[in-house]
Enzyme design. Structure first.
Site, PDB file in Angstrom:
ATOM      1  N   ASN A 265      24.139   4.714  27.452  1.00 61.46           N
ATOM      2  CA  ASN A 265      24.003   6.766  26.887  1.00 61.46           C
ATOM      3  C   ASN A 265      24.738   6.272  25.523  1.00 61.46           C
ATOM      4  OD1 ASN A 265      25.899   8.472  25.605  1.00 61.46           O
ATOM      5  ND2 ASN A 265      26.500   9.188  27.595  1.00 61.46           N
TER       6      ASN A 265
ATOM      7  N   ASP B  16      25.013   7.627  22.707  1.00 61.41           N
ATOM      8  CA  ASP B  16      26.469   9.217  22.486  1.00 61.41           C
ATOM      9  C   ASP B  16      27.666   7.976  21.230  1.00 61.41           C
ATOM     10  OD1 ASP B  16      25.341  11.084  24.009  1.00 61.41           O
ATOM     11  OD2 ASP B  16      27.251  10.949  24.764  1.00 61.41           O
ATOM     12  N   HIS B  17      28.167   6.920  20.906  1.00 64.54           N
ATOM     13  CA  HIS B  17      29.011   6.304  20.322  1.00 64.54           C
ATOM     14  C   HIS B  17      27.711   5.750  18.925  1.00 64.54           C
ATOM     15  CE1 HIS B  17      31.642   8.427  22.040  1.00 64.54           C
ATOM     16  NE2 HIS B  17      31.384   8.144  23.565  1.00 64.54           N
TER      17      HIS B  17
ATOM     18  N   ARG C  88      31.219   7.761   8.808  1.00 68.07           N
ATOM     19  CA  ARG C  88      30.904   7.586   6.866  1.00 68.07           C
ATOM     20  C   ARG C  88      29.706   8.574   6.865  1.00 68.07           C
ATOM     21  NH1 ARG C  88      33.747   2.926   5.889  1.00 68.07           N
ATOM     22  NH2 ARG C  88      32.543   3.920   3.263  1.00 68.07           N
TER      23      ARG C  88
ATOM     24  N   HIS D  70      24.619  13.029  25.083  1.00 72.31           N
ATOM     25  CA  HIS D  70      25.410  14.290  24.956  1.00 72.31           C
ATOM     26  C   HIS D  70      25.034  15.396  23.982  1.00 72.31           C
ATOM     27  CE1 HIS D  70      28.965  16.510  27.191  1.00 72.31           C
ATOM     28  NE2 HIS D  70      27.957  17.378  26.337  1.00 72.31           N
TER      29      HIS D  70
ATOM     30  N   ARG E 283      26.882  18.320  22.201  1.00 69.91           N
ATOM     31  CA  ARG E 283      28.160  18.215  22.488  1.00 69.91           C
ATOM     32  C   ARG E 283      28.069  19.794  21.809  1.00 69.91           C
ATOM     33  NH1 ARG E 283      32.069  15.181  25.963  1.00 69.91           N
ATOM     34  NH2 ARG E 283      33.522  17.826  24.873  1.00 69.91           N
TER      35      ARG E 283
ATOM     36  N   ARG F   1      30.158  16.788  17.388  1.00 68.97           N
ATOM     37  CA  ARG F   1      30.767  16.391  17.369  1.00 68.97           C
ATOM     38  C   ARG F   1      30.333  14.397  17.549  1.00 68.97           C
ATOM     39  NH1 ARG F   1      35.553  14.913  22.158  1.00 68.97           N
ATOM     40  NH2 ARG F   1      34.919  17.764  21.782  1.00 68.97           N
ATOM     41  N   HIS F   2      29.250  13.939  18.171  1.00 70.89           N
ATOM     42  CA  HIS F   2      28.669  12.325  17.880  1.00 70.89           C
ATOM     43  C   HIS F   2      27.122  13.215  17.543  1.00 70.89           C
ATOM     44  CE1 HIS F   2      28.491  13.116  22.194  1.00 70.89           C
ATOM     45  NE2 HIS F   2      29.682  12.880  22.411  1.00 70.89           N
TER      46      HIS F   2
ATOM     47  N   GLU G 118      22.760  15.272  27.898  1.00 67.29           N
ATOM     48  CA  GLU G 118      23.308  16.179  28.787  1.00 67.29           C
ATOM     49  C   GLU G 118      24.312  17.243  28.205  1.00 67.29           C
ATOM     50  OE1 GLU G 118      26.451  13.301  29.050  1.00 67.29           O
ATOM     51  OE2 GLU G 118      25.340  11.730  29.753  1.00 67.29           O
TER      52      GLU G 118
ATOM     53  N   THR H  43      34.250  14.070  28.920  1.00 62.73           N
ATOM     54  CA  THR H  43      33.961  14.866  29.762  1.00 62.73           C
ATOM     55  C   THR H  43      34.637  15.134  31.103  1.00 62.73           C
ATOM     56  OG1 THR H  43      31.426  14.646  29.651  1.00 62.73           O
ATOM     57  CG2 THR H  43      31.638  16.464  31.213  1.00 62.73           C
TER      58      THR H  43
ATOM     59  N   GLU I 223      24.578  13.355  39.818  1.00 59.60           N
ATOM     60  CA  GLU I 223      25.315  12.879  39.343  1.00 59.60           C
ATOM     61  C   GLU I 223      26.746  12.483  39.426  1.00 59.60           C
ATOM     62  OE1 GLU I 223      24.337  11.177  35.294  1.00 59.60           O
ATOM     63  OE2 GLU I 223      27.004  10.610  35.201  1.00 59.60           O
TER      64      GLU I 223
ATOM     65  N   HIS J 254      30.310   7.506  34.380  1.00 61.78           N
ATOM     66  CA  HIS J 254      31.676   7.786  33.771  1.00 61.78           C
ATOM     67  C   HIS J 254      32.608   7.002  33.921  1.00 61.78           C
ATOM     68  CE1 HIS J 254      34.784   9.976  31.265  1.00 61.78           C
ATOM     69  NE2 HIS J 254      33.388  11.043  30.841  1.00 61.78           N
TER      70      HIS J 254
ATOM     71  N   GLY K 267      28.244   4.144  28.661  1.00 61.66           N
ATOM     72  CA  GLY K 267      28.295   4.340  27.221  1.00 61.66           C
ATOM     73  C   GLY K 267      29.010   3.752  26.552  1.00 61.66           C
TER      74      GLY K 267
HETATM   75  N1  PXP Z   1      27.461  10.773  32.712  1.00 58.87           N
HETATM   76  C1  PXP Z   1      27.692  12.268  31.869  1.00 58.87           C
HETATM   77  C2  PXP Z   1      27.052  12.628  32.921  1.00 58.87           C
HETATM   78  C3  PXP Z   1      28.465  11.663  31.328  1.00 58.87           C
HETATM   79  O1  PXP Z   1      29.033  13.354  30.093  1.00 58.87           O
HETATM   80  C4  PXP Z   1      28.918  10.508  29.708  1.00 58.87           C
HETATM   81  C5  PXP Z   1      29.813  10.532  29.018  1.00 58.87           C
HETATM   82  O2  PXP Z   1      28.965  11.638  28.443  1.00 58.87           O
HETATM   83  C6  PXP Z   1      28.646   9.619  30.812  1.00 58.87           C
HETATM   84  C7  PXP Z   1      27.887   9.040  31.845  1.00 58.87           C
HETATM   85  C8  PXP Z   1      29.539   7.743  29.752  1.00 58.87           C
HETATM   86  O3  PXP Z   1      30.401   7.839  30.244  1.00 58.87           O
HETATM   87  P1  PXP Z   1      30.763   6.320  29.574  1.00 58.87           P
HETATM   88  O4  PXP Z   1      30.556   7.172  28.510  1.00 58.87           O
HETATM   89  O5  PXP Z   1      32.718   6.732  30.024  1.00 58.87           O
HETATM   90  O6  PXP Z   1      30.799   5.502  29.918  1.00 58.87           O
END
Ligand code: PXP
Length: 242
Positions: free
Chosen positions: A6, A8-9, A17, A42, A44, A48-49, A69, A100, A150, A190, A212
């Site tokens: 994942n 996202d971050h 920035r 994801h 959102r 936000r990301h 997602e 989430t 999931e 997660h 992620g």
């Molecule tokens: N699976 C789902 C459905 C999620 O929403 C997330 C967080 O966006 C993750 C996995 C990954 O979670 P983490 O970032 O805590 O590893």
């Protein structure tokens, strides 16, 4: 066992920035090259990301598959049908939450989830529902026609005592077996880290882990290639344990 990275971050750091780097596309390609079996992102509602353009860019660039997602909203459904990821994972979303929290309540929204699942499935997208390891929710996921679930591993990851972690682990293990016996493909994710992933990876009924935050955090110190490699190796070793 498959690893969905994942990213996202990566976008969180970029957005801090307002620069064009670090690039989610570059991260996705590096992750793939070093062992990611799929890329998860994801989009959102508050963006936000990950931004809309990131989703299209990553979908077009990667060679594995995209797991998008998304919340259960018309806007996100439209987006998914434009992006056409291979997989969509429907997640609950509250604007104020940091991440989430808790699984989707499939029982309470069966008609709407069935409708979204049918539209996405008819378009050729495989639908997964992000749910807690609760037999009634798992049964409901099957009843609405989703081929994949999931399991939310957040309560396991956040457990403050060994006893609580064991309880949450057993819940996940039972849920995974129940779902797999119903014919569902079972993924999980997660809050998973290099330190807590082993027991989860030992559950043979689970096919794919989506990871992620901890993996991108490890990448700050080790680099993304090594962080992906380390996570995959830990998962594989877990699978080989008796
Ligand atoms: N699976 C789902 C459905 C999620 O929403 C997330 C967080 O966006 C993750 C996995 C990954 O979670 P983490 O970032 O805590 O590893």
């Amino acid at each position: 066992m498959l690893l969905g990275v994942n990213i996202d971050h990566i976008a969180t750091v970029r957005n801090a920035r307002g620069t064009t780097y670090p690039s989610p596309v570059e991260a996705a390609l590096v992750a793939e090259t070093h062992g990611a079996d799929l890329i998860t992102m994801h989009l959102r509602e508050d963006r936000r990301h990950i931004k809309d353009a990131d989703v299209f860019a990553v979908k077009n660039a990667i060679r594995t598959r995209l797991n998008l997602e998304m919340a259960l909203t018309e806007e996100m459904l439209e987006n998914a049908l434009k992006v056409m990821p291979q997989d969509v994972c429907i997640v609950p979303e509250k604007r104020q939450e940091i991440t989430t929290e808790g699984g989707l309540d499939v029982l309470a929204q069966q008609d709407k989830i069935a409708e979204f699942t049918k539209i996405l499935t008819d378009a050729g997208i495989r639908v997964s529902l992000f749910i807690d390891a609760d037999d009634r929710q798992i049964q409901a996921a099957r009843d609405v026609g989703a081929p994949v679930i999931e399991l939310h591993t957040g309560a396991y990851a956040d457990a403050r005592s060994h006893a609580e972690q064991l309880k949450q682990f057993e819940r996940l293990q039972n849920g995974a077996h129940f779902a797999s016996d119903l014919g569902l493909v079972v993924n999980a994710g997660h809050g998973l880290t290099i330190h807590n992933v082993t027991p989860i990876a030992q559950i043979l009924a689970i096919r794919e882990l989506n990871i992620g935050h901890s993996l991108i955090s490890q990448a700050l110190f080790l680099g993304l290639p090594e962080a992906v490699r380390q996570m995959k190796e830990t998962m594989f070793r877990a699978r080989m344990l008796p």
